[in-house]
Design an enzyme around this catalytic site. Structure first.
Site: not given
Ligand code: PLP
Length: 483
Positions: A68, A245
């Site tokens: 942890y 993202d």
């Molecule tokens: N963000 C994007 C653009 C994704 O394509 C994905 C997964 O496909 C994720 C986030 C989520 O990732 P995870 O499956 O690791 O939660």
């Protein structure tokens, strides 16, 4: 695969691990062995998958899993974390150096967790911090009940502008069934119906009118580049925080294929990613940010996360070290070259691609207009033929998010195996052979089905044989012999 240790070292490591597991639950050892066999056989075109290196895989299977370590490096809520500190600091250091980021947070367990950390870091910075300052307190626990109720309601009334799912966005970018769509008052931006591309001026107008607190850029199924300089300009104009993202294309950023306006790190205040897609690391997430959000991001635990996964952070450190090597840049370039070769091979044989091609690691085939199929039928017919893909919505998809009209195909995994342009052309031929020979099936009541397909066995067997012959020439984990 970079820096492959001598063949016998890898084989010994994995075989010994399986022997130990077999002594407790042989069925698990068998399933692990079978998974390797299956992955070796597959023509894997799933755009979000890859093959992590043996070093990355082995870094995950150890006693770090037992520890942890809530808190951050050097500031833990548990004693005895010095080794976790070492690997977490290494993962963050490699990430900062690789991406040129001011700050890196390696704890998120997945991409969805990384996005939650980012959302709450932005909310803490933009909504909570001013409320605390106005009340003259430093901590939410010190707020009066009335001020706390007001803050909680303010959290739930913030606006986010994210890419719509059918234009290629991810469900964490504000899709209502996901928590992001429930947390935020969300609006989506799409793509230009004529070109399939992001229309930045339409997006600017939408942002001016909606005035979001957060603009989310990034995608799961958009085959083109995004100009993050323009995205930041729009965000600044309306007072929004730009969050990118880059889960899908982090490997292309790491490999310096996406630079300048197309590298999100210098432009966005906060960038999230997964570590297991084009970046080729262990399953997990990560957040990069500038110094303005550093303290809020480091509160990922307790804000959103519990204890980190130290074994996965160890593997992230290994994979990020690999991605800093020059050969990763060569890999990233080959991923994009392969995606282009696949696009050309498909279009030359008559397939329709959303946006008419690709600039990144993925292609989106419009199987409804090219072949009169749903994505679900195409996905199943390809799987029958040994080609593993996934169905995906296309812009304004007439078949919705479940059946869809698209097939998403990506090159990160097959590029890791060493396949190149000639093989991509052969794969394009296989895909077109299958899709051209597939027809819509019927429901039990005789109506046209969106789920069932009809493909003659001779075609699927022949394509499966050719697919298997093709990948056999590019051994997966060549140093690992479990026999
Ligand atoms: N963000 C994007 C653009 C994704 O394509 C994905 C997964 O496909 C994720 C986030 C989520 O990732 P995870 O499956 O690791 O939660």
């Amino acid at each position: 695969m970079s820096a492959t240790p001598p063949r016998s070292t890898e084989s010994t490591a994995f075989r010994s691990a399986l022997d130990v597991i077999r002594g407790v639950e042989p069925r698990v050892a068998d399933a692990i062995g079978q998974e390797l066999a299956d992955q070796r056989e597959m023509l894997k075109l799933i755009a979000s998958e890859n093959y992590a290196s043996p070093a990355t895989l082995l870094a995950m299977g150890n006693w770090f899993s037992d520890k942890y370590a809530e808190g951050t490096v050097g500031r833990r809520f548990y004693a005895g974390c010095r080794n976790v500190d070492t690997v977490e600091a290494l993962a963050a250091e490699h990430a900062r150096e690789l991406f040129g980021a001011q700050h890196a947070y390696a704890q998120p367990h997945s991409g969805i967790d990384a996005n939650l950390v980012a959302f709450w870091a932005i909310l803490a910075d933009r909504v909570e911090a001013p409320a605390l300052a106005a009340a003259g307190v430093r901590n939410v626990n010190d707020l009066s009940d009335a001020d706390w109720a007001e803050l909680r309601s303010a959290f739930g009334n913030q606006r986010m502008l994210g890419m719509s799912l059918d234009a290629g966005g991810h469900l964490t970018h504000g899709f209502r069934p996901n928590i992001s769509g429930k947390m935020f008052d969300q609006r989506s931006y799409g793509t230009d119906p004529a070109t399939g591309l992001i229309d930045y001026e339409a997006l600017r107008a939408q942002a001016r009118e909606f005035k979001p607190l957060v603009i989310v850029a990034g995608y799961s199924a958009y085959p083109r580049l995004v100009n993050f300089r323009i995205m930041r300009e729009i965000a600044d104009e309306v007072g929004a925080t730009l969050m990118v993202d880059m889960a899908h294309f982090a490997g292309l950023v790491a490999g310096k294929v996406l630079t300048g306006d197309f590298d999100p790190v210098p432009h966005a205040q906060i960038v999230t990613t997964t570590t297991h897609k084009s970046l080729r690391g262990p399953r997990g997430g990560m957040v990069l940010c500038d110094d303005s959000l550093k303290d809020q991001v480091d509160r990922g635990c307790p804000m959103v996360l519990g204890g980190p996964l130290p074994h996965v952070m160890a593997a992230k450190a290994v994979a990020l070290a690999e991605a800093r090597r020059p050969d990763f840049q060569d890999y990233a370039q080959r991923v994009v070259d392969n995606a282009r070769a696949l696009a050309e091979g498909l279009m030359r044989r008559g397939a329709t691609l959303v946006t008419g091609g690709t600039d990144n690691h993925l292609n989106l085939i419009d199987v409804a207009s090219s072949y009169g199929l749903t994505g679900r039928q195409a996905e199943a017919a390809l799987l029958d033929s040994g080609v593993v893909t996934n169905r995906n919505a296309i812009p304004a998809d007439p078949n919705g998010a479940w059946y869809t009209s698209g097939i998403r195909i990506g090159t990160p995994a097959l590029t890791t195996r060493g396949l190149g342009g000639a093989e991509m052309d052969e794969i394009a031929a296989l895909i077109v052979t299958v899709l051209s020979a597939t027809e819509q099936g019927k429901t039990s009541k005789g109506a046209v089905s969106k789920a069932q397909h009809v493909l003659d066995e001779k075609t699927s067997d022949e394509v499966a044989r050719r697919a298997s012959d093709l990948v056999a020439g590019f051994p997966l984990y060549p140093g690992v012999d479990l026999s």
